[in-house]
Every structure is written in C-alpha cells, then in structure tokens.
Design an enzyme around this catalytic site. Structure first.
Site, PDB file in Angstrom:
ATOM      1  N   HIS A   6       4.032   1.555  -8.183  1.00  0.00           N
ATOM      2  CA  HIS A   6       3.054   0.466  -8.047  1.00  0.00           C
ATOM      3  C   HIS A   6       2.106   0.445  -9.249  1.00  0.00           C
ATOM      4  CE1 HIS A   6       3.811   1.329  -3.592  1.00  0.00           C
ATOM      5  NE2 HIS A   6       4.147   0.062  -3.695  1.00  0.00           N
ATOM      6  N   GLY A  57       0.803  -1.222   0.000  1.00  0.00           N
ATOM      7  CA  GLY A  57       0.000   0.000   0.000  1.00  0.00           C
ATOM      8  C   GLY A  57       0.832   1.266   0.000  1.00  0.00           C
ATOM      9  N   GLN A 117       7.923  -9.442   7.744  1.00  0.00           N
ATOM     10  CA  GLN A 117       9.117  -9.030   7.005  1.00  0.00           C
ATOM     11  C   GLN A 117       9.776  -7.787   7.595  1.00  0.00           C
ATOM     12  OE1 GLN A 117       6.867  -8.377   3.233  1.00  0.00           O
ATOM     13  NE2 GLN A 117       8.218  -6.619   2.975  1.00  0.00           N
TER      14      GLN A 117
HETATM   15  P1  AMP Z   1       5.967  -2.456  -1.698  1.00  0.00           P
HETATM   16  O1  AMP Z   1       4.591  -1.884  -1.548  1.00  0.00           O
HETATM   17  O2  AMP Z   1       7.047  -1.514  -1.303  1.00  0.00           O
HETATM   18  O3  AMP Z   1       6.095  -3.832  -1.093  1.00  0.00           O
HETATM   19  O4  AMP Z   1       6.169  -2.659  -3.258  1.00  0.00           O
HETATM   20  C1  AMP Z   1       5.297  -3.453  -4.015  1.00  0.00           C
HETATM   21  C2  AMP Z   1       5.890  -3.677  -5.366  1.00  0.00           C
HETATM   22  O5  AMP Z   1       6.087  -2.425  -6.018  1.00  0.00           O
HETATM   23  C3  AMP Z   1       7.270  -4.355  -5.296  1.00  0.00           C
HETATM   24  O6  AMP Z   1       7.357  -5.314  -6.340  1.00  0.00           O
HETATM   25  C4  AMP Z   1       8.217  -3.205  -5.525  1.00  0.00           C
HETATM   26  O7  AMP Z   1       9.460  -3.589  -6.083  1.00  0.00           O
HETATM   27  C5  AMP Z   1       7.417  -2.346  -6.506  1.00  0.00           C
HETATM   28  N1  AMP Z   1       7.901  -0.974  -6.482  1.00  0.00           N
HETATM   29  C6  AMP Z   1       8.110  -0.197  -5.391  1.00  0.00           C
HETATM   30  N2  AMP Z   1       8.626   0.995  -5.773  1.00  0.00           N
HETATM   31  C7  AMP Z   1       8.742   0.960  -7.113  1.00  0.00           C
HETATM   32  C8  AMP Z   1       9.223   1.894  -8.098  1.00  0.00           C
HETATM   33  N3  AMP Z   1       9.679   3.084  -7.756  1.00  0.00           N
HETATM   34  N4  AMP Z   1       9.184   1.528  -9.396  1.00  0.00           N
HETATM   35  C9  AMP Z   1       8.723   0.299  -9.759  1.00  0.00           C
HETATM   36  N5  AMP Z   1       8.260  -0.620  -8.877  1.00  0.00           N
HETATM   37  C10 AMP Z   1       8.278  -0.296  -7.579  1.00  0.00           C
END
Ligand code: AMP
Length: 282
Positions: free
Chosen positions: A37, A31, A61
C-alpha cells in the site's frame, strides 16, 4: 495528515485545494496497510500535489460474510504508517456515509465479471465498482493508483473509467507487486496466516516462477497441471491456476509463442484465500 470521515468535509477541503491548482492523487484501500500500500502512496506523492488515501472495508465486495468479519482492521497502526509515509489526507468513512441509500447500480463488465476471481467470488466486482464509483465521485481525483497484485481488478477499474460518464479524464496508474523476501506477495490477509502457514505461503510465487521459467510455445495444460499439483502437495486448495492473455485475461491453453501471457493463482491455505500473479512474457 488531514483526517476526514464525512463526505461533505473532505469535498470542501479538496475543492479548495483544486481551486488552488493542486493535483489530487487517490489510493483506495481496505486498510491493514503494508509496504505494498505504501508503495502506492509513494507513487502518488511523486506524481501529485495532494495524496488522498481511503480506508474502507467495503461490505458489498465480500461474497463470504466470514471473510468480511475476519478482515483485519488496524486503524491506529495504519494512521501511523500513513503519517510516516507523509500521506496528506486519510478518508475513513462509515458504511452509511458511502451507502446512504439502497440504490444499486449494475455495471456491465463483459467477460471480466465471470472469469477467475469473478467465477469464484460472485458479485465481487460489482461491489468493487459500486464503491469505486462512489469514492471517485466524492474525491474526483486526477490520478488513481492500483496494485498489479489485483490484476483482474485493474482491468475492471479501466473499464469503469471508460463506462461511467465523468470518469474518462481520471488517469490510472498500475504499481508493481511488493513482495516479502520469501517472494510472498504482501497482503492484508497474510496477517491471518499462522507461522507454519507463513513458511508454506511463498510456494505460490515459486509456482508462478516455475511457469515463467518452463512454458514454451504449444500446449500449456501440462504446465498448469504441474503447478496445481505443486500447490496441492504443499497443502493449498487452489481455486484456479490460469495462464491467460495478459491484455484480455482470456485463458490460453495452446500458446502461439507471441500472445503476452500472465499466470494467475488463487488458493486457500487453511481458511485464508491468497491471490498472486506474474507476467510470463516481457
Ligand atoms: P486492498 O487494501 O487489499 O484493497 O488493496 C488496496 C490497493 O493496494 C489495491 O490497489 C491493491 O492492488 C494494492 N496492493 C495490495 N497488495 C499489494 C502489494 N503486495 N503490492 C502492491 N500493491 C498492493
């Protein structure tokens, strides 16, 4: 957009869709959604009939309880963004729904477990595997979408797909890092940066670019030292600056000019821990 909190409800819905021949793309998140995202959602939508996004701040985690507590939670805004992006399904379960009992599996991640993020966040990748094992079992997607932003996590997920029975036919997609105009990699944690810190934060990307522009065959350690010094001079506390084999993440101190390289940085700016990476070779 369909919203589900309960495992049995989303499974009923998805079973029906699969019987209708629909392909399922899955984007797991914690989120506080941003354009990074949303790029994963768009990629899934361009490949699959039904795109499922999950929002679950996964307690297993987080090795630092303060980080878990301060993790931004913005469900209403997230729902608006997902509706705008035309996402088909949001799954936002409670902790008890994902972890109904205390059974803890142990995943063999080899060297990946204890280097870089694994060294500075003990137990982090076990927690990532635990939640993804559960989420993939619930959703049973054909395609999954992860960001290169979490480079080591992508390698851990690939390993999970190989190791857990039934996951070998899930296809993994890795999506490029989306950045602010300043170069700062978008991250939910950026919401915790002060205006002054937001001005400093792009130095991480500048440092990665410096490495990409300067490294040459031979000893790499002096470049790593310059990079660390640059971060420290700008008020960061680096956990690591690493130049590694892009395929194995094994650190490379002397480069043969051929091995594909990635540079990875994790550094604190105040209380906020930021990570970023850049492939140094094409
Ligand atoms: P998180 O909500 O931080 O667990 O991220 C969810 C997904 O979004 C993960 O696969 C991250 O690698 C991806 N993600 C987070 N930040 C970015 C970004 N700046 N560009 C591309 N994907 C991202």
């Amino acid at each position: 957009m369909w919203l589900f909190k309960k495992v049995t409800d989303i499974q009923g819905f998805l079973n029906y869709q699969k019987q209708e021949g629909k392909t399922i793309g899955f984007v797991p998140t914690m989120g506080a959604l941003h354009a990074g995202h949303i790029s994963l959602i768009q990629k899934s939508k361009s490949t699959c009939d039904i795109t499922v996004c999950s929002i679950f701040v996964n307690p297993t985690q987080f090795n630092d309880p303060a980080d878990l507590e301060k993790y931004p939670r913005t469900l209403e805004q997230d729902i608006k963004k997902l509706v705008e992006a035309d996402c088909n399904v949001l799954f936002f379960p409670a902790v008890e729904e994902i972890y109904p009992d205390d059974v803890q599996k142990k995943y063999d991640l080899g060297k990946l477990e204890n280097i870089l993020e694994g060294a500075f966040r003990p137990g982090h990748f076990q927690g990532v595997c635990m939640v993804l094992d559960r989420l993939f079992s619930i959703i049973q997607p054909g395609e999954i979408f992860f960001g290169q932003k979490d480079y080591q996590q992508c390698m851990v997920v690939k390993r999970l797909l190989q190791d857990v029975p039934g996951f070998d036919d899930i296809h993994m997609n890795i999506v490029p890092i989306i950045r602010e105009e300043s170069g700062l990699a978008m991250s939910s944690r950026n919401k915790r940066l002060s205006p002054e810190q937001l001005v400093k934060a792009p130095v991480i990307y500048e440092t990665l670019q410096y490495l990409k522009d300067h490294i040459q065959k031979g000893d790499l350690q002096e470049y790593v030292q310059v990079a660390k010094d640059k971060l420290i001079a700008n008020g960061f506390k680096p956990d690591y600056v690493s130049i590694a084999d892009a395929d194995t993440l094994q650190e490379i101190t002397v480069w043969n000019g051929v091995t594909p390289l990635v540079a990875l940085i994790a550094a604190y700016l105040g209380e906020v821990r930021l990570i970023d990476n850049l492939k140094l070779t094409d």
